[in-house]
Scaffold this motif. Structure first.
Motif, PDB file in Angstrom:
ATOM      1  N   GLU A   5      84.122 -59.119 -40.943  1.00  0.00           N
ATOM      2  CA  GLU A   5      83.741 -60.511 -40.723  1.00  0.00           C
ATOM      3  C   GLU A   5      84.241 -61.383 -41.869  1.00  0.00           C
ATOM      4  O   GLU A   5      84.106 -61.025 -43.038  1.00  0.00           O
ATOM      5  N   ILE A   6      84.829 -62.543 -41.516  1.00  0.00           N
ATOM      6  CA  ILE A   6      85.277 -63.505 -42.517  1.00  0.00           C
ATOM      7  C   ILE A   6      84.629 -64.858 -42.233  1.00  0.00           C
ATOM      8  O   ILE A   6      84.101 -65.081 -41.139  1.00  0.00           O
ATOM      9  N   HIS A   7      84.670 -65.748 -43.235  1.00  0.00           N
ATOM     10  CA  HIS A   7      84.045 -67.071 -43.101  1.00  0.00           C
ATOM     11  C   HIS A   7      85.013 -68.140 -43.598  1.00  0.00           C
ATOM     12  O   HIS A   7      84.891 -68.628 -44.718  1.00  0.00           O
ATOM     13  N   SER A  35      87.399 -78.222 -38.613  1.00  0.00           N
ATOM     14  CA  SER A  35      88.204 -77.107 -38.103  1.00  0.00           C
ATOM     15  C   SER A  35      88.067 -76.968 -36.592  1.00  0.00           C
ATOM     16  O   SER A  35      86.960 -76.939 -36.056  1.00  0.00           O
ATOM     17  N   MET A  36      89.214 -76.895 -35.907  1.00  0.00           N
ATOM     18  CA  MET A  36      89.215 -76.645 -34.469  1.00  0.00           C
ATOM     19  C   MET A  36      89.409 -75.170 -34.172  1.00  0.00           C
ATOM     20  O   MET A  36      89.257 -74.734 -33.038  1.00  0.00           O
ATOM     21  N   SER A  37      89.755 -74.396 -35.221  1.00  0.00           N
ATOM     22  CA  SER A  37      90.009 -72.970 -35.034  1.00  0.00           C
ATOM     23  C   SER A  37      90.211 -72.327 -36.400  1.00  0.00           C
ATOM     24  O   SER A  37      90.817 -72.932 -37.280  1.00  0.00           O
ATOM     25  N   PRO A  38      89.761 -71.084 -36.562  1.00  0.00           N
ATOM     26  CA  PRO A  38      90.073 -70.357 -37.796  1.00  0.00           C
ATOM     27  C   PRO A  38      91.416 -69.629 -37.715  1.00  0.00           C
ATOM     28  O   PRO A  38      91.686 -68.709 -38.477  1.00  0.00           O
ATOM     29  N   VAL A  54      90.041 -58.662 -38.389  1.00  0.00           N
ATOM     30  CA  VAL A  54      89.020 -59.592 -38.866  1.00  0.00           C
ATOM     31  C   VAL A  54      88.434 -60.362 -37.687  1.00  0.00           C
ATOM     32  O   VAL A  54      89.068 -60.496 -36.640  1.00  0.00           O
ATOM     33  N   PHE A  55      87.205 -60.858 -37.885  1.00  0.00           N
ATOM     34  CA  PHE A  55      86.591 -61.706 -36.857  1.00  0.00           C
ATOM     35  C   PHE A  55      85.705 -62.732 -37.519  1.00  0.00           C
ATOM     36  O   PHE A  55      85.310 -62.594 -38.678  1.00  0.00           O
ATOM     37  N   GLU A  56      85.409 -63.787 -36.764  1.00  0.00           N
ATOM     38  CA  GLU A  56      84.459 -64.791 -37.201  1.00  0.00           C
ATOM     39  C   GLU A  56      83.642 -65.252 -36.007  1.00  0.00           C
ATOM     40  O   GLU A  56      84.177 -65.409 -34.902  1.00  0.00           O
ATOM     41  N   ILE A  57      82.351 -65.435 -36.215  1.00  0.00           N
ATOM     42  CA  ILE A  57      81.484 -66.122 -35.264  1.00  0.00           C
ATOM     43  C   ILE A  57      81.034 -67.381 -35.993  1.00  0.00           C
ATOM     44  O   ILE A  57      80.302 -67.300 -36.983  1.00  0.00           O
ATOM     45  N   GLY A  58      81.537 -68.538 -35.543  1.00  0.00           N
ATOM     46  CA  GLY A  58      81.248 -69.759 -36.279  1.00  0.00           C
ATOM     47  C   GLY A  58      81.510 -71.007 -35.467  1.00  0.00           C
ATOM     48  O   GLY A  58      82.030 -70.954 -34.346  1.00  0.00           O
ATOM     49  N   LEU A  78      83.707 -67.091 -30.975  1.00  0.00           N
ATOM     50  CA  LEU A  78      84.006 -65.737 -31.466  1.00  0.00           C
ATOM     51  C   LEU A  78      85.525 -65.639 -31.540  1.00  0.00           C
ATOM     52  O   LEU A  78      86.209 -65.732 -30.520  1.00  0.00           O
ATOM     53  N   ASP A  79      86.046 -65.519 -32.743  1.00  0.00           N
ATOM     54  CA  ASP A  79      87.486 -65.411 -32.956  1.00  0.00           C
ATOM     55  C   ASP A  79      87.782 -64.085 -33.625  1.00  0.00           C
ATOM     56  O   ASP A  79      87.049 -63.657 -34.521  1.00  0.00           O
ATOM     57  N   LEU A  80      88.863 -63.436 -33.198  1.00  0.00           N
ATOM     58  CA  LEU A  80      89.272 -62.213 -33.880  1.00  0.00           C
ATOM     59  C   LEU A  80      90.784 -62.198 -34.026  1.00  0.00           C
ATOM     60  O   LEU A  80      91.502 -62.888 -33.326  1.00  0.00           O
ATOM     61  N   GLU A  81      91.224 -61.442 -34.989  1.00  0.00           N
ATOM     62  CA  GLU A  81      92.650 -61.259 -35.238  1.00  0.00           C
ATOM     63  C   GLU A  81      92.846 -59.824 -35.683  1.00  0.00           C
ATOM     64  O   GLU A  81      92.009 -59.267 -36.405  1.00  0.00           O
ATOM     65  N   MET A  82      93.936 -59.216 -35.245  1.00  0.00           N
ATOM     66  CA  MET A  82      94.185 -57.835 -35.644  1.00  0.00           C
ATOM     67  C   MET A  82      95.668 -57.570 -35.795  1.00  0.00           C
ATOM     68  O   MET A  82      96.495 -58.189 -35.113  1.00  0.00           O
ATOM     69  N   ALA A  83      95.989 -56.710 -36.718  1.00  0.00           N
ATOM     70  CA  ALA A  83      97.369 -56.262 -36.874  1.00  0.00           C
ATOM     71  C   ALA A  83      97.703 -55.334 -35.709  1.00  0.00           C
ATOM     72  O   ALA A  83      96.863 -54.554 -35.259  1.00  0.00           O
ATOM     73  N   ILE A  84      98.928 -55.431 -35.232  1.00  0.00           N
ATOM     74  CA  ILE A  84      99.377 -54.602 -34.118  1.00  0.00           C
ATOM     75  C   ILE A  84     100.166 -53.429 -34.684  1.00  0.00           C
ATOM     76  O   ILE A  84     101.093 -53.621 -35.462  1.00  0.00           O
ATOM     77  N   VAL A  85      99.792 -52.224 -34.280  1.00  0.00           N
ATOM     78  CA  VAL A  85     100.477 -51.036 -34.790  1.00  0.00           C
ATOM     79  C   VAL A  85     101.782 -50.810 -34.040  1.00  0.00           C
ATOM     80  O   VAL A  85     102.846 -50.645 -34.644  1.00  0.00           O
TER      81      VAL A  85
END
Length: 202
Positions: A5-7, A35-38, A54-58, A78-85
């Protein structure tokens, strides 16, 4: 699934994505916006910061006309981001699993509440598959054309066509929830990755 989780900040010096207007303000003599988006912070944390997932709920703020069923000026996102393998299907699988988990949880934990809402605002029960249906944009456009709807493979989906496609998919595949990928690049935000096999697609 190993997400951290990040903020990220909610006061920014500029818009973080296209397609939405921002609420502007004066920040000690300098222009700023809510902010309109993280989005950019998520990408920096996941891709450059070494966190990988990472994810954020905000809170999210968008200066859009919210008098529709698809827009809100302020909401908790609920926003998330992830590295693609290896392939971005990894992201689609995570999202499909996440929504199925949410849908299952609502059915199991909120049955009485859903029934009360249904009594006041009648709705059909949500249909979804345990393995989320994935179709590409061209297939969605083809389904619309087969139903007599004018829809080009590189044209953006109108609200009306999007609703119609949902009806078609429900009838054909017995699900309300599905993932559609490979949208035309021209209708996506600037940070969207082009398809290596077709630069007109994302």
């Amino acid at each position: 699934q190993n997400f951290m989780e990040i903020h990220p900040p909610k006061l920014l010096s500029g818009a973080s994505e296209g397609g939405a207007d921002v609420f502007t303000l004066d920040y000690f003599g300098k222009p700023a916006c809510l902010s309109m988006s993280p989005q950019l912070h998520k990408q920096m944390a996941a891709a450059c910061g070494g966190f990988e997932r990472v994810f954020e709920i905000g809170p999210v703020f968008r200066a859009e006309n919210s008098n529709t069923r698809r827009h809100l000026c302020e909401f908790t996102g609920l926003d998330l981001e992830m590295a693609i393998v290896e392939h971005y299907d990894e992201v689609l699988d995570v999202l499909g699993d996440l929504f199925v988990y949410i849908f299952d949880g609502l059915k199991e934990k909120c049955g009485p509440e859903l029934q009360r809402v249904k009594e006041q605002h009648g709705f059909e029960d949500l249909k979804y598959l345990k393995k989320t249906l994935k179709i590409d944009y061209a297939t969605g456009c083809k389904l619309l054309r087969e139903a007599g709807v004018d829809q080009g493979d590189y044209d953006d989906l109108s609200t009306e066509n999007e609703k119609k496609l949902g009806d078609i998919v429900r009838e054909k595949y017995d699900t309300d929830f599905f993932i559609m990928d490979k949208y035309p690049l021209d209708v996506r935000p600037f940070y969207t990755m082009p398809d290596p096999n077709n630069p007109k697609l994302s």
